[in-house]
Design a protein around this motif. Structure first.
Motif, PDB file in Angstrom:
ATOM      1  N   PRO A 305       3.858  -0.895   6.123  1.00 58.03           N
ATOM      2  CA  PRO A 305       2.828  -0.003   5.585  1.00 58.03           C
ATOM      3  C   PRO A 305       2.223  -0.518   4.283  1.00 58.03           C
ATOM      4  O   PRO A 305       2.920  -1.086   3.434  1.00 58.03           O
ATOM      5  N   LEU A 306       0.925  -0.292   4.125  1.00 54.33           N
ATOM      6  CA  LEU A 306       0.246  -0.639   2.873  1.00 54.33           C
ATOM      7  C   LEU A 306       0.918   0.021   1.678  1.00 54.33           C
ATOM      8  O   LEU A 306       1.106  -0.597   0.627  1.00 54.33           O
ATOM      9  N   VAL A 307       1.255   1.306   1.830  1.00 54.46           N
ATOM     10  CA  VAL A 307       1.837   2.043   0.714  1.00 54.46           C
ATOM     11  C   VAL A 307       3.146   1.410   0.269  1.00 54.46           C
ATOM     12  O   VAL A 307       3.432   1.347  -0.943  1.00 54.46           O
ATOM     13  N   THR A 308       3.937   0.923   1.188  1.00 52.70           N
ATOM     14  CA  THR A 308       5.221   0.324   0.836  1.00 52.70           C
ATOM     15  C   THR A 308       5.023  -0.993   0.099  1.00 52.70           C
ATOM     16  O   THR A 308       5.722  -1.275  -0.888  1.00 52.70           O
ATOM     17  N   ALA A 309       4.072  -1.792   0.561  1.00 49.35           N
ATOM     18  CA  ALA A 309       3.793  -3.061  -0.107  1.00 49.35           C
ATOM     19  C   ALA A 309       3.332  -2.840  -1.541  1.00 49.35           C
ATOM     20  O   ALA A 309       3.818  -3.490  -2.479  1.00 49.35           O
ATOM     21  N   GLU A 310       2.411  -1.898  -1.734  1.00 52.17           N
ATOM     22  CA  GLU A 310       1.858  -1.685  -3.066  1.00 52.17           C
ATOM     23  C   GLU A 310       2.829  -0.948  -3.973  1.00 52.17           C
ATOM     24  O   GLU A 310       2.862  -1.198  -5.190  1.00 52.17           O
ATOM     25  N   ALA A 311       3.647  -0.071  -3.416  1.00 54.32           N
ATOM     26  CA  ALA A 311       4.665   0.603  -4.220  1.00 54.32           C
ATOM     27  C   ALA A 311       5.709  -0.395  -4.715  1.00 54.32           C
ATOM     28  O   ALA A 311       6.185  -0.293  -5.855  1.00 54.32           O
ATOM     29  N   PHE A 312       6.065  -1.352  -3.880  1.00 53.81           N
ATOM     30  CA  PHE A 312       7.048  -2.357  -4.314  1.00 53.81           C
ATOM     31  C   PHE A 312       6.495  -3.187  -5.469  1.00 53.81           C
ATOM     32  O   PHE A 312       7.208  -3.457  -6.452  1.00 53.81           O
ATOM     33  N   VAL A 313       5.252  -3.603  -5.365  1.00 50.27           N
ATOM     34  CA  VAL A 313       4.651  -4.386  -6.455  1.00 50.27           C
ATOM     35  C   VAL A 313       4.651  -3.576  -7.750  1.00 50.27           C
ATOM     36  O   VAL A 313       4.965  -4.093  -8.831  1.00 50.27           O
ATOM     37  N   LEU A 314       4.346  -2.298  -7.655  1.00 48.45           N
ATOM     38  CA  LEU A 314       4.307  -1.425  -8.825  1.00 48.45           C
ATOM     39  C   LEU A 314       5.685  -1.283  -9.475  1.00 48.45           C
ATOM     40  O   LEU A 314       5.811  -1.270 -10.704  1.00 48.45           O
ATOM     41  N   HIS A 315       6.726  -1.197  -8.652  1.00 50.28           N
ATOM     42  CA  HIS A 315       8.068  -0.870  -9.161  1.00 50.28           C
ATOM     43  C   HIS A 315       9.050  -2.039  -9.127  1.00 50.28           C
ATOM     44  O   HIS A 315      10.240  -1.831  -9.399  1.00 50.28           O
ATOM     45  N   ARG A 316       8.603  -3.248  -8.821  1.00 50.88           N
ATOM     46  CA  ARG A 316       9.554  -4.337  -8.577  1.00 50.88           C
ATOM     47  C   ARG A 316      10.447  -4.621  -9.783  1.00 50.88           C
ATOM     48  O   ARG A 316      11.649  -4.874  -9.623  1.00 50.88           O
ATOM     49  N   GLU A 317       9.906  -4.569 -10.980  1.00 47.82           N
ATOM     50  CA  GLU A 317      10.740  -4.822 -12.168  1.00 47.82           C
ATOM     51  C   GLU A 317      11.729  -3.683 -12.374  1.00 47.82           C
ATOM     52  O   GLU A 317      12.890  -3.916 -12.746  1.00 47.82           O
ATOM     53  N   ARG A 318      11.299  -2.478 -12.111  1.00 52.28           N
ATOM     54  CA  ARG A 318      12.186  -1.315 -12.244  1.00 52.28           C
ATOM     55  C   ARG A 318      13.332  -1.401 -11.226  1.00 52.28           C
ATOM     56  O   ARG A 318      14.492  -1.100 -11.538  1.00 52.28           O
TER      57      ARG A 318
END
Length: 453
Positions: A305-318
């Motif tokens: 899913p698009l949402v999963t890809a973009e959410a991971f980029v947003l939170h990857r450091e966290r």
């Protein structure tokens, strides 16, 4: 405790305020007393008592002096915990952001409604980081669906507090976000109206993101008329520019693909009754398969899913640091799935999305809107989902299924209550339109609501 004016629409409150029968200060105080007395203390995460009292006092003075800012002056509003409020950290339903730097200014839409004279009461609960359609939050508690009579049922997410705050009569409107259904789902579960605007209709400055390719905003309220008024103010308009259309001659298309799969009989029954009411009022109903709907889910199965890809980029450091330990494990697990989505898959999905949007737009006639059940089921009982991860994942996917189609196709949608299903729980009817077709959608929704309610 519901306030004495609880459950009234924005329009009803506006009449009382503008003619002097209800003082905005008294209404704000009544609201805070009701929130404090409410059995469910998981609805609000912040109360803005000092700000609200100042805004209400200013509104009261303006109206006494004959200088009202318009229809919304003095009306209470609550905000999902994604919107920046000056002086507060924006916590997005998470405890790991409590120590974040406080916002130095309001989000643009918060400022827009303040400019219309609305009184910001507080921020409401949500699924952590907006990453679930169910509304369960292990940090701040899970708001209880007020329509339930047989035990705690889900509020819907991710704008859970928004849906419950309005349905409980604590505030007449709450502003939510919608990435895969997060306005329309809690609206349908709680028996209220939820309007998801086309992405980009309002400024997103000061709104904590989930997926910038999909994020959109909208109000949860009691009527479509209220949504029309709020929409205008969020766009900086002094008066609404949407006019009611007629159901007579209206053409509506019922999808035969995906949306009825494994749907509860009670949901289908309530929906079909609503269609008959629309036909009786002169609407033309036709049914059609939409291959684009099926293609969306095939695309997600292939690339993620698009949402999963973009959410991971947003939170990857966290996710890579100690903060992950303080997050909902289900949110962590779901977000980490984005790491498996390749750049090629992401780009292929974006390209396919453009194609599917064009294919869908060409498959409906001029002025036609799509009509479907908002959700395939009513709000489930909460308790079984708290401990069963497999059931949670399955229920979350099914809950998001019908609504995420509209986000992927970048359209707009309004969920309107249309009856009751299993256990007497609310059922929603979803009107969906093409991107930037919001005026037409809202115009039709005004007439549709009158016919089916």
């Amino acid at each position: 405790m519901m306030p004495s004016h609880g459950g009234k629409t924005v329009a009803q409150l506006s009449v009382l305020i503008q003619n002097g029968a209800l003082d905005p200060v008294a209404l704000a105080e009544e609201t805070f007393i009701a929130i404090d007395s409410c059995k469910d203390q998981s609805i609000f995460v912040n109360l803005l008592e000092q700000r609200a009292r100042a805004e209400a006092a200013a509104s009261s003075k303006r109206i006494r002096d004959g200088r009202s800012l318009g229809l919304l002056d003095g009306i209470p509003v609550a905000w999902k915990d994604l919107f920046d409020i000056e002086g507060l950290a924006t916590t997005a339903g998470s405890t790991v952001l409590k120590t974040s730097v406080p916002a130095t200014r309001d989000a643009d839409v918060v400022a827009a409604l303040a400019g219309a004279g609305m009184v910001s009461i507080g921020r409401v609960n949500m699924s952590e980081f907006a990453f679930s359609g169910l509304g369960i939050n292990p940090h701040y508690g899970t708001p209880q669906n007020p329509a339930s009579t047989d035990g705690a049922r889900l509020p819907g997410g991710s704008s859970s507090g928004s849906g419950v705050a309005v349905a409980s009569g604590l505030v007449p409107v709450s502003i939510g976000t919608d990435t895969g259904g997060s306005v329309r789902i809690p609206a349908a579960f709680n028996g209220i109206v939820g309007y998801k605007a086309t992405r980009g209709r309002y400024s997103m400055r000061g709104v904590f993101p989930l997926s910038k390719s999909l994020d959109s905003l909208g109000p949860l309220c009691h009527t479509v008329q209220d949504a029309v008024w709020i929409d205008a103010a969020m766009r900086g308009l002094g008066t609404p520019d949407v006019r009611r259309s007629s159901v007579e001659g209206l053409s509506l298309v019922v999808p035969e693909t995906i949306v009825f799969d494994d749907a509860e009989a009670g949901v289908v029954s309530a929906f079909e009754v609503a269609l008959k009411l629309l036909e009786k009022s002169g609407a033309k109903i036709r049914r059609q398969a939409f291959p684009a709907y099926a293609a969306i889910f095939e695309l997600m199965a292939k690339y993620g899913p698009l949402v999963t890809a973009e959410a991971f980029v947003l939170h990857r450091e966290r996710l890579a640091g100690p903060e992950a330990e303080g997050m909902d494990p289900r949110v962590v697990a779901r977000t980490r799935l984005g790491e498996k989505i390749t750049m090629t898959g992401y780009i292929e999905t974006l390209a396919a999305r453009e194609h599917l949007m064009a294919e869908f737009a060409s498959s409906i006639g001029p002025g036609e809107l799509v009509v479907s059940p908002t959700l395939p089921h009513v709000a489930p009982l909460t308790a079984p989902l708290l401990t069963n991860d497999e059931l949670f994942v399955k229920t979350n996917a099914k809950t998001l299924r019908n609504t995420l189609i509209g986000n992927f196709l970048d359209g707009c949608g309004v969920s309107i209550p249309c009856g009751a299903g299993d256990a007497g729980m609310p059922v929603g009817l979803l009107l969906s339109g093409l991107p930037n077709g919001d005026e037409h959608l809202l115009s039709v929704a005004l007439a549709t609501e009158e016919a089916i309610r």
